[in-house]
Enzyme design. Structure first.
Site, PDB file in Angstrom:
ATOM      1  CB  THR A 169      -0.889   0.044   1.270  1.00  0.00           C
ATOM      2  OG1 THR A 169      -0.024  -0.062   2.420  1.00  0.00           O
ATOM      3  CG2 THR A 169      -1.895  -1.093   1.292  1.00  0.00           C
TER       4      THR A 169
ATOM      5  CE  LYS B 136      17.521   5.795  -3.337  1.00  0.00           C
ATOM      6  NZ  LYS B 136      18.108   6.875  -4.071  1.00  0.00           N
TER       7      LYS B 136
ATOM      8  CD  GLU C 196      16.846  14.431  -8.304  1.00  0.00           C
ATOM      9  OE1 GLU C 196      15.803  13.778  -8.306  1.00  0.00           O
ATOM     10  OE2 GLU C 196      17.568  14.549  -7.307  1.00  0.00           O
TER      11      GLU C 196
ATOM     12  CG  HIS D 169      21.015   6.114  -8.061  1.00  0.00           C
ATOM     13  ND1 HIS D 169      20.486   4.854  -8.050  1.00  0.00           N
ATOM     14  CD2 HIS D 169      20.168   6.878  -7.335  1.00  0.00           C
ATOM     15  CE1 HIS D 169      19.360   4.858  -7.345  1.00  0.00           C
ATOM     16  NE2 HIS D 169      19.158   6.067  -6.897  1.00  0.00           N
TER      17      HIS D 169
END
Ligand code: NAP
Length: 484
Positions: free
Chosen positions: A19, A148, A216, A240
């Site tokens: 959920t 992660k 970002e 990453h």
């Protein structure tokens, strides 16, 4: 549409945290897309598990809402959506309690692949692994998928590995780094190891340096509390960016299989040089462009956690001796870019009179936007007036080069989940890789703490702190532009 789909075996996939945010945004929509692509066999079953009091129908209602919100246009195929939702079941299970486990054991079928996706806090990994065994739900053929963050330092990563190893062999554990599921990242290996062109040049004789940027435009969003305990080094670089660096720098594996690839990646991580603190810049974004500052976002006015890191490192082996690897990542930057650029050395001598510019071939691998690869080459500027040279990109944007019918739109998560069902661990991190990555990261973070290091401020919408630009300028190099 997807070009070619290889069906997988029947499976029972149990999503612990069924959920949660990750299940809603990535796992369920991704599975739905694989269902649409015809990859999920009719007998496949997805079992959501959490503490919330829901039944099958209640869970399907929640899953429908999530897929409508996050699966894109494809969710408009209502008939298929209903059919997909029919594969979903739900059980109330507390990872730390006893309730629900016998029901889960009863629900699991024999003779299908059993996979357990732990989309929950890592603090629950050990509890879940233990109870899966205690109740006879997992066996030697089962697979367990973990998310992660895999630890916050070497000690905690070792503890997590040990708690999983109590019940699962390494060959059963799939540690997700979703960057490895990206099409372009896999293409990086195809380009390196499938062409004769690049490998002879892939070394310190011809490569000047390598840059890896993951920029970002967003801030920390709703993850402020988690992020402030983590920071860009733990959240992005240790996993990453490190994985991207490994794929660029590793030796050719003898074959493209899980252990051969991961052995080579591990050698790269172990050969990484410690980073001197002069060669690393931390930053924190200020308020601007109508958005709050990092400190406001995480509601911690005195925090010294970094939302930006830029660093220079070296790999101590024959192939890369003397070649700097520059890594940078940050939030609220000028643009949203993930890119690896291999910058080749310039020619020692130009035969063209008056041509004083240092022309360089640059191979850039874009993960986003517009996944693709381009190679900067030097040509003659068109028109009369002698031999004036210009640098132009030979662009291979996959969507353009392959056409829409060959442009596989599958997202990293769905690709990786299908690899779990197939039993292919090549694109997952092995325990020793994760530990080696922390062993390199820990001294950097410990150094900041020991010096009470304060991050530099940077403007929202900028390329990061001025000092990060200096990191390159000092070496007579420059970062590639982050386009807005
Ligand atoms: P989340 O939204 O907080 O969801 C956590 C899930 O775990 C919920 O379904 C919750 O449901 C369930 N849960 C909590 N305690 C439980 C217990 N004792 N027994 C059984 N179920 C329990 O977290 P998330 O964002 O989905 O993240 C899940 C994991 O993925 C985390 O490790 C996170 O770091 C990682 N991750 C997330 C993202 C992302 O984009 N969200 C990205 C990368 C990695 P109940 O409260 O109903 O039990």
């Amino acid at each position: 549409m997807v070009s070619r789909v290889i069906p997988v075996d029947a499976f029972d996939l149990v999503i612990f945290g069924g959920t949660g945010d990750l299940a809603r945004r990535k796992i369920l929509p991704g599975l739905f897309r694989r269902f649409l692509a015809g990859q999920m066999p009719a007998e496949a079953r997805i079992i959501g598990v959490a503490r919330s009091e829901l039944d099958d129908e209640g869970y399907r209602t929640e899953a429908r809402a999530a897929i409508l919100e996050f699966a894109g246009e494809e969710a408009t195929d209502r008939e298929s959506l209903d059919a997909f939702l029919g594969t979903l079941r739900y059980l109330v299970v507390d990872a730390r309690g006893e309730g629900g486990w016998p029901e889960l054991a009863a629900l699991m079928r024999a003779d299908v692949v059993r996979a357990f996706y732990l989309s929950v806090s890592p603090a629950l990994f050990g509890d879940i692994a233990g109870r899966l065994h205690q109740h006879g739900i997992a066996d030697k053929a089962s697979r367990i998928v973990v998310e992660k963050p895999f630890g916050r330092d070497l000690a905690s990563a070792r503890a997590l590995n040990a708690s999983l190893a109590e019940h699962f062999d390494e060959g059963q554990i799939y540690r997700i780094d979703h960057y490895l599921g990206k099409e372009t990242v896999q293409n990086l290996m195809a380009v390196r190891f499938g062409n004769v062109l690049f490998e002879p040049l892939w070394n310190s004789h011809y490569v000047d340096h390598v840059q890896i940027t993951v920029a970002e435009t967003v801030g920390v969003g709703g993850r402020g509390e988690y992020y402030d305990r983590s920071g860009a080094m733990r959240d992005m670089v240790q996993n990453h960016l490190m994985q991207l660096l490994c794929l660029i720098a590793m030796e050719p594996p003898s074959q493209f299989d899980a252990d051969a690839v991961r052995d080579e990646k591990l050698k790269v991580i172990r050969a990484l040089q410690p980073v001197d603190y002069h060669q690393i810049v931390r930053g924190q974004y200020d308020a601007g462009q109508g958005t709050p500052s990092y400190r406001q976002d995480v509601e911690n006015p005195r925090t010294h956690t970094e939302s930006f890191v830029a660093l220079k490192t070296h790999i101590a082996n024959w192939r890369w001796a003397g070649v700097p690897f520059y890594l940078r990542t940050g939030k609220r930057l000028k643009g949203r870019v993930s890119e690896i650029a291999v910058v080749f050395k310039d020619l020692g001598h130009s035969i063209f009179e008056g041509d004083e510019k240092r022309h360089r071939n640059i191979l850039s691998i874009r993960l986003q936007p517009n996944e693709g690869i381009d190679l900067q080459v030097t040509i003659k500027e068109p028109g009369p007036g002698g031999m004036r040279l210009i640098d132009v990109p030979l662009d291979m944007t996959f969507a353009d080069a392959l056409g829409p019918e060959r442009n596989d739109v599958s997202d990293a998560y769905e690709r990786l989940i299908m690899d779990v069902i197939r039993g292919n661990q090549t694109l997952f991190m092995r325990g020793d890789e994760v530990e080696a990555a922390w062993a390199w990261t820990d001294p950097i973070i410990d150094g900041w703490q020991a010096r009470n290091d304060v991050p530099k401020h940077y403007d929202t919408g900028s390329p990061g702190p001025e000092d990060a630009l200096m990191l390159m300028h000092r070496d007579g190099r420059r970062w590639r532009e982050i386009r807005g």
